[in-house]
Scaffold this motif. Structure first.
Motif, PDB file in Angstrom:
ATOM      1  N   PRO A   1      33.240  30.880  42.496  1.00 37.30           N
ATOM      2  CA  PRO A   1      34.470  30.929  41.686  1.00 37.30           C
ATOM      3  C   PRO A   1      34.204  30.905  40.184  1.00 37.30           C
ATOM      4  O   PRO A   1      34.961  31.486  39.409  1.00 37.30           O
ATOM      5  CB  PRO A   1      35.259  29.697  42.144  1.00 37.30           C
ATOM      6  CG  PRO A   1      34.262  28.817  42.827  1.00 37.30           C
ATOM      7  CD  PRO A   1      33.216  29.712  43.402  1.00 37.30           C
ATOM      8  N   LYS A   2      33.122  30.218  39.765  1.00 35.81           N
ATOM      9  CA  LYS A   2      32.865  30.131  38.334  1.00 35.81           C
ATOM     10  C   LYS A   2      32.640  31.507  37.720  1.00 35.81           C
ATOM     11  O   LYS A   2      33.043  31.764  36.581  1.00 35.81           O
ATOM     12  CB  LYS A   2      31.642  29.241  38.077  1.00 35.81           C
ATOM     13  CG  LYS A   2      31.373  28.997  36.604  1.00 35.81           C
ATOM     14  CD  LYS A   2      30.279  27.962  36.400  1.00 35.81           C
ATOM     15  CE  LYS A   2      28.916  28.516  36.715  1.00 35.81           C
ATOM     16  NZ  LYS A   2      27.828  27.602  36.310  1.00 35.81           N
ATOM     17  N   VAL A   3      32.003  32.398  38.468  1.00 38.24           N
ATOM     18  CA  VAL A   3      31.740  33.749  37.949  1.00 38.24           C
ATOM     19  C   VAL A   3      33.052  34.467  37.657  1.00 38.24           C
ATOM     20  O   VAL A   3      33.230  35.076  36.594  1.00 38.24           O
ATOM     21  CB  VAL A   3      30.895  34.550  38.956  1.00 38.24           C
ATOM     22  CG1 VAL A   3      30.744  36.001  38.480  1.00 38.24           C
ATOM     23  CG2 VAL A   3      29.531  33.909  39.134  1.00 38.24           C
ATOM     24  N   TRP A   4      34.009  34.372  38.594  1.00 34.01           N
ATOM     25  CA  TRP A   4      35.288  35.054  38.397  1.00 34.01           C
ATOM     26  C   TRP A   4      36.070  34.393  37.265  1.00 34.01           C
ATOM     27  O   TRP A   4      36.763  35.085  36.500  1.00 34.01           O
ATOM     28  CB  TRP A   4      36.091  35.033  39.689  1.00 34.01           C
ATOM     29  CG  TRP A   4      35.387  35.726  40.811  1.00 34.01           C
ATOM     30  CD1 TRP A   4      34.772  35.147  41.887  1.00 34.01           C
ATOM     31  CD2 TRP A   4      35.167  37.138  40.946  1.00 34.01           C
ATOM     32  NE1 TRP A   4      34.204  36.102  42.684  1.00 34.01           N
ATOM     33  CE2 TRP A   4      34.434  37.343  42.139  1.00 34.01           C
ATOM     34  CE3 TRP A   4      35.530  38.246  40.191  1.00 34.01           C
ATOM     35  CZ2 TRP A   4      34.054  38.602  42.578  1.00 34.01           C
ATOM     36  CZ3 TRP A   4      35.159  39.507  40.623  1.00 34.01           C
ATOM     37  CH2 TRP A   4      34.433  39.674  41.803  1.00 34.01           C
ATOM     38  N   GLY A   5      35.946  33.068  37.140  1.00 38.62           N
ATOM     39  CA  GLY A   5      36.610  32.386  36.027  1.00 38.62           C
ATOM     40  C   GLY A   5      36.059  32.801  34.684  1.00 38.62           C
ATOM     41  O   GLY A   5      36.789  32.891  33.693  1.00 38.62           O
TER      42      GLY A   5
END
Length: 598
Positions: free
Chosen positions: A317-321
């Motif tokens: 999720p951090k990548v998409w954030g």
């Protein structure tokens, strides 16, 4: 070139992104990929008042991600097997409430070294330092011939602040296992953290002599050099580590960092570009490359790198954030929507979901929908950001009074926060309402007379009002408060250049700015324009080409670079540059003027 927006702490406040986008490499003595589990526990301890000092200690823990009793001669009953499997599964789910009691039952029923090792590592991963230390001591007692047990216990002692005990244990372990390079490296790390660089370096050189093909020893030498602020020595060690292990991603990231610390960010960029091209699955290196691009103003390039990372780590999720703010900045609505859908699926309760739903609605001028999403941020860490965005939606609709009311609500909750008047001034500045912006900043400066960010913003407004004496006064106060603020020197110097006044003094300001921030493309542009006005077109070309490489087709840089090319007799090249710029920025008066009157 100057930046005429409000600044905070020396950097432009990006109100479009509530999270700082930065993916830093692991600590100088960081973990390998299989050892990353200990970081999970680190966040809890670091957040409980133990501070930054504890974080590097947790990075010293060595947690192996394998089944700890695989291949061991352990007799398991049905009950003991049940507890072991329950403990391991709960650990994987990061459920400490179930995992710790299950491990306690396991070590009581099967008190052998492999089970104690697994329990200690699990407790460390789950952030239970006392239990981890207790089980690690028992593990070491049962397996004194296992250097890993000693190294792990030493790491826990470091995390617990027992430096002398850890040092004593590592020294005793090194005496027992003189050829174990992992013990030597960990001991060298501890010595270095205590400022005993000479002892650490001698120890590592001994390791290198005994293990000439040890890439780990070379990496440790490089980290030690970085700790001593010797980036050239560090680069040499990291290069040797990469020669021994060409695919070692951590060594590649640290090599790039050593090049950056030598003041050659472009060399660092090129190195990481080559490494990533040769290693298509290198995530850590790509993350560092994206950060480096951003630091050099390469927003588009950083976004493309993050898109590559999202293909490698689609469930992170951090990548998409991290992708979302760049997708919005690039006006890539499909990309932003796709990133948001992934984030909503992977982290449905994250406040970033309604925040970016609001951002997308706002950028599509769906103001009511945007406010509805921002209102969902109440009670989350992004509550103030949400209210700021609500204020901006009202302002964008021309409802100035409502916008100011929202800002005043935040100001009432945070009366001493200088950020709110900075934002109010920025909104007023965007509407060319310089008088009101100046009044807002003057009122804020009465409450915060030593806030450099407020003075910087006040200087930019004075420049726009053509109050050059007021601008210089404000920027000199910034320099007094923050002597290392390169942008303040650049602002005064470039203002003088634009007015063709006191060029010698402008040169002095810009020389100081480039000394403080030699890789800043805005300052490179200013210095290049200074040399152009001085008649030194070759020097001007060098600086302007560097600025262009980082800022891309920014109109002001293209206008400057084209005029220098024209002076050097490269007229067709200059025209092509200006035309290309106008295709992307058809409203640029600078580029239009350059083509009409080269």
């Amino acid at each position: 070139m100057t930046q005429t927006v409000a600044k905070n702490g020396g950097t432009i406040r990006d109100i479009d992104d509530p999270m700082m986008f930065a993916h830093c490499p692991q600590g100088l003595f960081g973990l390998q990929a299989a050892e990353a589990g200990a970081i999970v526990g680190a966040s809890r301890w670091a957040g409980n008042g133990m501070g930054r000092k504890i974080q590097w200690r947790w990075l010293a823990l060595i947690v192996l991600g394998v089944s700890p009793w695989a291949g061991a001669s352990v007799q398991l009953s049905g009950e003991s097997l049940y507890y072991l499997l329950s403990a391991e599964f709960a650990t994987q789910q990061h459920d400490s409430a179930i995992a710790i009691p299950a491990w306690r039952h396991s070590v009581d029923q099967v008190p052998v070294a492999p089970v104690l090792a697994a329990a200690a590592k699990a407790a460390a991963q789950l952030g239970d330092l006392p239990m981890a230390l207790r089980w690690a001591k028992r593990w070491h007692e049962l397996a004194p011939d296992d250097s890993e047990s000693a190294r792990f216990e030493a790491g826990l002692l470091l995390a617990d602040g027992q430096d002398s005990a850890a040092l004593e244990l590592l020294q005793a372990t090194l005496a027992r296992f003189p050829d174990d390079e992992r013990v030597s490296s960990q001991l060298a790390e501890l010595l270095a953290q205590h400022g005993r660089f000479g002892d650490a370096e001698r120890l590592l050189h001994t390791v290198v002599q005994n293990h000439p093909h040890s890439a780990a020893a070379q990496l440790a030498l490089g980290r030690l050099a970085l700790l001593q602020n010797q980036p050239k020595r560090a680069a040499s060690a990291f290069a040797e580590a990469l020669r021994l292990r060409p695919d070692w991603e951590e060594a590649a990231v640290l090599q790039a960092e050593s090049l950056r610390r030598q003041g050659d960010s472009l060399a660092a960029l090129q190195f990481l570009q080559s490494y990533c091209a040769a290693h298509p699955s290198a995530v850590q290196a790509r993350a560092h490359l994206a950060t480096l691009y951003l630091s050099l103003g390469g927003q588009t390039q950083a976004y493309r790198v993050l898109q590559q990372i999202s293909l490698l780590q689609p469930d992170e999720p951090k990548v998409w954030g991290q992708m979302l703010p760049l997708a919005l900045a690039e006006a890539d609505w499909r990309g932003a929507q796709r990133a948001l859908e992934h984030l909503r699926e992977l982290a449905p309760h994250s406040p970033l979901v309604p925040y970016y739903q609001g951002r997308i609605a706002e950028d599509q001028k769906e103001w009511s929908k945007a406010r509805e999403e921002y209102a969902k941020l109440a009670g989350t860490p992004l509550a103030d950001e949400g209210q700021l965005r609500i204020a901006q939606t009202y302002y964008a609709q021309g409802q100035k009074d409502k916008a100011l009311q929202e800002l005043q609500k935040i100001q009432a909750r945070h009366p001493n926060d200088a950020q709110i008047p900075l934002l109010r001034a920025q909104l007023l500045q965007e509407e060319a309402d310089y008088g009101d912006a100046a009044r807002v900043l003057d009122q804020a400066l009465e409450r915060n007379p030593r806030d450099a960010a407020l003075w910087y913003a006040r200087g930019t407004i004075a420049e726009l009002q053509k109050d050059y004496a007021g601008m210089e006064k404000a920027m000199r106060i910034v320099i007094e408060l923050r002597p290392e603020d390169a942008q303040a020197y650049n602002f005064i110097g470039y203002s003088l250049l634009e007015r063709r006044q006191q060029l010698a003094q402008a040169g002095a300001y810009l020389e100081k700015a480039i000394q403080l921030a030699p890789e800043d493309p805005n300052i490179q542009d200013s210095v290049g324009w200074y040399y152009h006005l001085q008649g030194d077109q070759k020097k001007a070309l060098d600086y302007l080409q560097k600025a262009h490489a980082q800022l891309g087709d920014e109109p002001e840089v293209l206008a400057h670079l084209g005029r220098v090319l024209w002076q050097l007799g490269r007229q067709e090249e200059a025209r092509a540059l200006w035309r290309r710029g106008l295709e992307k920025h058809p409203g640029s008066k600078q580029l239009q003027e350059a083509l009409l009157h080269p």
